[in-house]
Design an enzyme around this catalytic site. Structure first.
Site, PDB file in Angstrom:
ATOM      1  N   ASP A 255      -2.383   9.682  -2.874  1.00 51.45           N
ATOM      2  CA  ASP A 255      -3.543   9.745  -1.988  1.00 51.45           C
ATOM      3  C   ASP A 255      -4.633  10.507  -2.731  1.00 51.45           C
ATOM      4  O   ASP A 255      -4.601  11.740  -2.811  1.00 51.45           O
ATOM      5  CB  ASP A 255      -3.167  10.436  -0.672  1.00 51.45           C
ATOM      6  CG  ASP A 255      -4.354  10.540   0.282  1.00 51.45           C
ATOM      7  OD1 ASP A 255      -5.501  10.286  -0.149  1.00 51.45           O
ATOM      8  OD2 ASP A 255      -4.141  10.889   1.460  1.00 51.45           O
TER       9      ASP A 255
ATOM     10  N   PHE B 129      -2.216  16.694   3.642  1.00 45.26           N
ATOM     11  CA  PHE B 129      -3.244  16.171   4.549  1.00 45.26           C
ATOM     12  C   PHE B 129      -3.528  14.728   4.180  1.00 45.26           C
ATOM     13  O   PHE B 129      -3.954  14.425   3.070  1.00 45.26           O
ATOM     14  CB  PHE B 129      -4.550  16.973   4.499  1.00 45.26           C
ATOM     15  CG  PHE B 129      -5.526  16.476   5.540  1.00 45.26           C
ATOM     16  CD1 PHE B 129      -5.459  16.932   6.844  1.00 45.26           C
ATOM     17  CD2 PHE B 129      -6.464  15.495   5.240  1.00 45.26           C
ATOM     18  CE1 PHE B 129      -6.322  16.436   7.827  1.00 45.26           C
ATOM     19  CE2 PHE B 129      -7.325  14.999   6.213  1.00 45.26           C
ATOM     20  CZ  PHE B 129      -7.253  15.472   7.504  1.00 45.26           C
TER      21      PHE B 129
ATOM     22  N   LYS C 105     -13.528   8.735   0.958  1.00 43.63           N
ATOM     23  CA  LYS C 105     -14.571   9.757   0.812  1.00 43.63           C
ATOM     24  C   LYS C 105     -15.687   9.333  -0.152  1.00 43.63           C
ATOM     25  O   LYS C 105     -16.551   8.573   0.234  1.00 43.63           O
ATOM     26  CB  LYS C 105     -13.930  11.103   0.435  1.00 43.63           C
ATOM     27  CG  LYS C 105     -13.098  11.660   1.609  1.00 43.63           C
ATOM     28  CD  LYS C 105     -12.848  13.143   1.564  1.00 43.63           C
ATOM     29  CE  LYS C 105     -12.300  13.634   2.903  1.00 43.63           C
ATOM     30  NZ  LYS C 105     -10.878  13.928   2.936  1.00 43.63           N
TER      31      LYS C 105
HETATM   32  C1  LIG Z   1      -9.976  13.423   4.020  1.00 47.41           C
HETATM   33  C2  LIG Z   1      -8.664  12.916   3.580  1.00 47.41           C
HETATM   34  C3  LIG Z   1      -8.037  11.845   4.250  1.00 47.41           C
HETATM   35  C4  LIG Z   1      -8.593  11.238   5.514  1.00 47.41           C
HETATM   36  O1  LIG Z   1      -9.832  10.649   5.349  1.00 47.41           O
HETATM   37  P1  LIG Z   1     -10.738  10.299   6.647  1.00 47.41           P
HETATM   38  O2  LIG Z   1     -11.867   9.506   6.073  1.00 47.41           O
HETATM   39  O3  LIG Z   1     -11.157  11.613   7.226  1.00 47.41           O
HETATM   40  O4  LIG Z   1      -9.883   9.529   7.573  1.00 47.41           O
HETATM   41  C5  LIG Z   1      -6.851  11.370   3.731  1.00 47.41           C
HETATM   42  N1  LIG Z   1      -6.298  11.916   2.644  1.00 47.41           N
HETATM   43  C6  LIG Z   1      -6.861  12.960   1.985  1.00 47.41           C
HETATM   44  C7  LIG Z   1      -6.196  13.508   0.764  1.00 47.41           C
HETATM   45  C8  LIG Z   1      -8.049  13.498   2.438  1.00 47.41           C
HETATM   46  O5  LIG Z   1      -8.592  14.554   1.815  1.00 47.41           O
END
Ligand SMILES: *Cc1c(COP(=O)(O)O)cnc(C)c1O
Length: 407
Positions: free
Chosen positions: A225, A140, A254
């Site tokens: 990420d 994700f 986040k």
């Molecule tokens: C939530 C998330 C994203 C996307 O972040 P948004 O602020 O919702 O665009 C990308 N990578 C990971 C691992 C995430 O958990």
């Protein structure tokens, strides 16, 4: 307004792209949230780990108010005195060389993809438009059209093509698969060091070290990420520190916004970041002084209050208590720090049913896929508060066991 009327109203004016737990919140403080009827809940979800500092953290509110009274948004047509302090702090904490501020996680991932491709074409010498990025299945990374192009979730993709080419996927946690997937056109391996939305998946020990080695040997960028795992969530400031597998690029989001504003960043190696020349990338709101001031204060709080270590200690305590529940409905409990997934047997109960009863009993979470209930409270949670939440979870599980397993 009654919650029932509100829910009906929202459904009449809002596209149905979410399926929220049916509660209408209007106030938060620390680990607590309140609904329109003034019923109190403990937050075991923290907005997918965005609220690591707790709701309406007083130090962050103060930083927000002070900066708001100075200047909020200028765009990067000009310099402001808030950007360098935030970037400096992020680089000092992560060991990266240069940083680029954005707002949401998906934007920071897009930034990473562009940086990796440009590095592949201009530094590594991959023929134009041929750069490949290796990703993992069940990943994700967000919801843009390019990012969903390499998602394995059909509902993220249905009807949204045509998709962006240039991505190759391999199983998560499999270093050998990475070795085999690399070609002369591979620019980067983009991966969550621990998978969040897949249902809190922890890779085998040694995998991070191994992929670091493979990327170095093959002149491939390793990009982690850490939008969800970063900033203390897994019991270290960054998840890559569990194996000291320092990446070439690091994506944060986040919790970087302190649960107050969307703030994200892509940090990385100088020879990659330097290729992002004027005009190549940008964002009207990225790096705005209001977001920078809140994010910087948030990072100071993480360090001064040692929230990563708190996450490790409280996470171990939570894991031990969850294990002791020993319910026939639960098939797995996994996680790191205050970031745990409880996986339920789908033929007995859905994670959604558990979350709805958990809510009725005074605690909030949200299902991930059909089977996993995520437990990821603010990192500021005290042992008493954690016990309060786990007591509710235990009660919820016993109630549901009695109903589901009665016959
Ligand atoms: C939530 C998330 C994203 C996307 O972040 P948004 O602020 O919702 O665009 C990308 N990578 C990971 C691992 C995430 O958990």
């Amino acid at each position: 307004m009654s919650m029932k009327n509100y829910l009906k109203w929202e459904s009449q004016v809002c596209a149905p792209n979410y399926n929220p737990i049916p509660v209408v919140l209007c106030r938060g403080e620390g680990v607590w949230l309140w609904d329109l009827d003034d019923k109190k809940y403990i937050d075991m979800m923290s907005a997918y780990s965005a609220v690591s500092h707790g709701h309406c953290n007083p130090r962050l509110l103060k930083a927000l108010q002070e900066q708001a009274a100075m200047v909020c948004i200028t765009s990067r047509a000009y310099h402001t005195d808030r950007l360098a302090p935030l970037m400096q702090k992020l680089l000092d904490m992560s060991g990266m060389d240069l940083g680029l501020p954005m707002n949401t996680g998906a934007e920071a991932v897009e930034t990473a993809i562009k940086a990796a491709r440009r590095w592949g074409h201009e530094a590594k010498g991959i023929p134009e438009n041929q750069a490949e990025i290796i990703v993992c299945s069940q990943n994700f990374h967000g919801r843009t059209t390019t990012i969903i192009s390499f998602s394995s979730e059909p509902e993220y993709k249905r009807g949204f093509g045509a998709f962006t080419p240039g991505f190759v996927d391999i199983p998560f946690g499999d270093a050998d698969a990475l070795r085999k997937a690399i070609t002369p056109n591979t620019a980067a391996f983009l991966v969550e060091p621990m998978q969040g939305e897949a249902g809190i998946i922890i890779p085998p020990e040694g995998w991070m070290t191994e992929v670091r080695k493979i990327c170095t040997e093959n002149n491939v960028l390793l990009i982690f990420d850490e939008v969800q795992t970063g900033l203390g969530r897994t019991g270290k400031m960054f998840a890559f520190q569990h194996e000291n597998a320092i990446p070439d690029g690091l994506i944060l989001g986040k919790a970087l916004g302190g649960g107050i504003l969307p703030v994200s960043a892509f940090l990385g190696r100088r020879d990659m970041m330097e290729l992002l020349t004027p005009g190549s990338h940008g964002s009207t709101f990225g790096g705005n002084p209001l977001g920078c001031a809140v994010a910087l204060e948030g990072l100071k709080i993480l360090e001064e209050d040692d929230l990563a270590e708190k996450s490790r200690v409280m996470g171990e305590y939570m894991m031990n208590r969850l294990m002791s529940f020993d319910s026939p409905m639960v098939r797995d409990v996994r996680g790191k720090g205050l970031w745990v997934g409880v996986d339920f047997h789908p033929h007995i109960i859905s994670a959604r049913e558990v979350c709805e009863r958990f809510m009725e009993n005074g605690a909030l979470s949200k299902e991930t896929h059909d089977t996993v209930v995520r437990l990821a409270p603010p990192l500021t949670i005290t042992k008493e508060e954690l016990d309060y939440a786990l007591d509710i979870l235990e009660k919820t599980i016993r109630e549901l066991e009695a109903e589901k397993l009665a016959s």
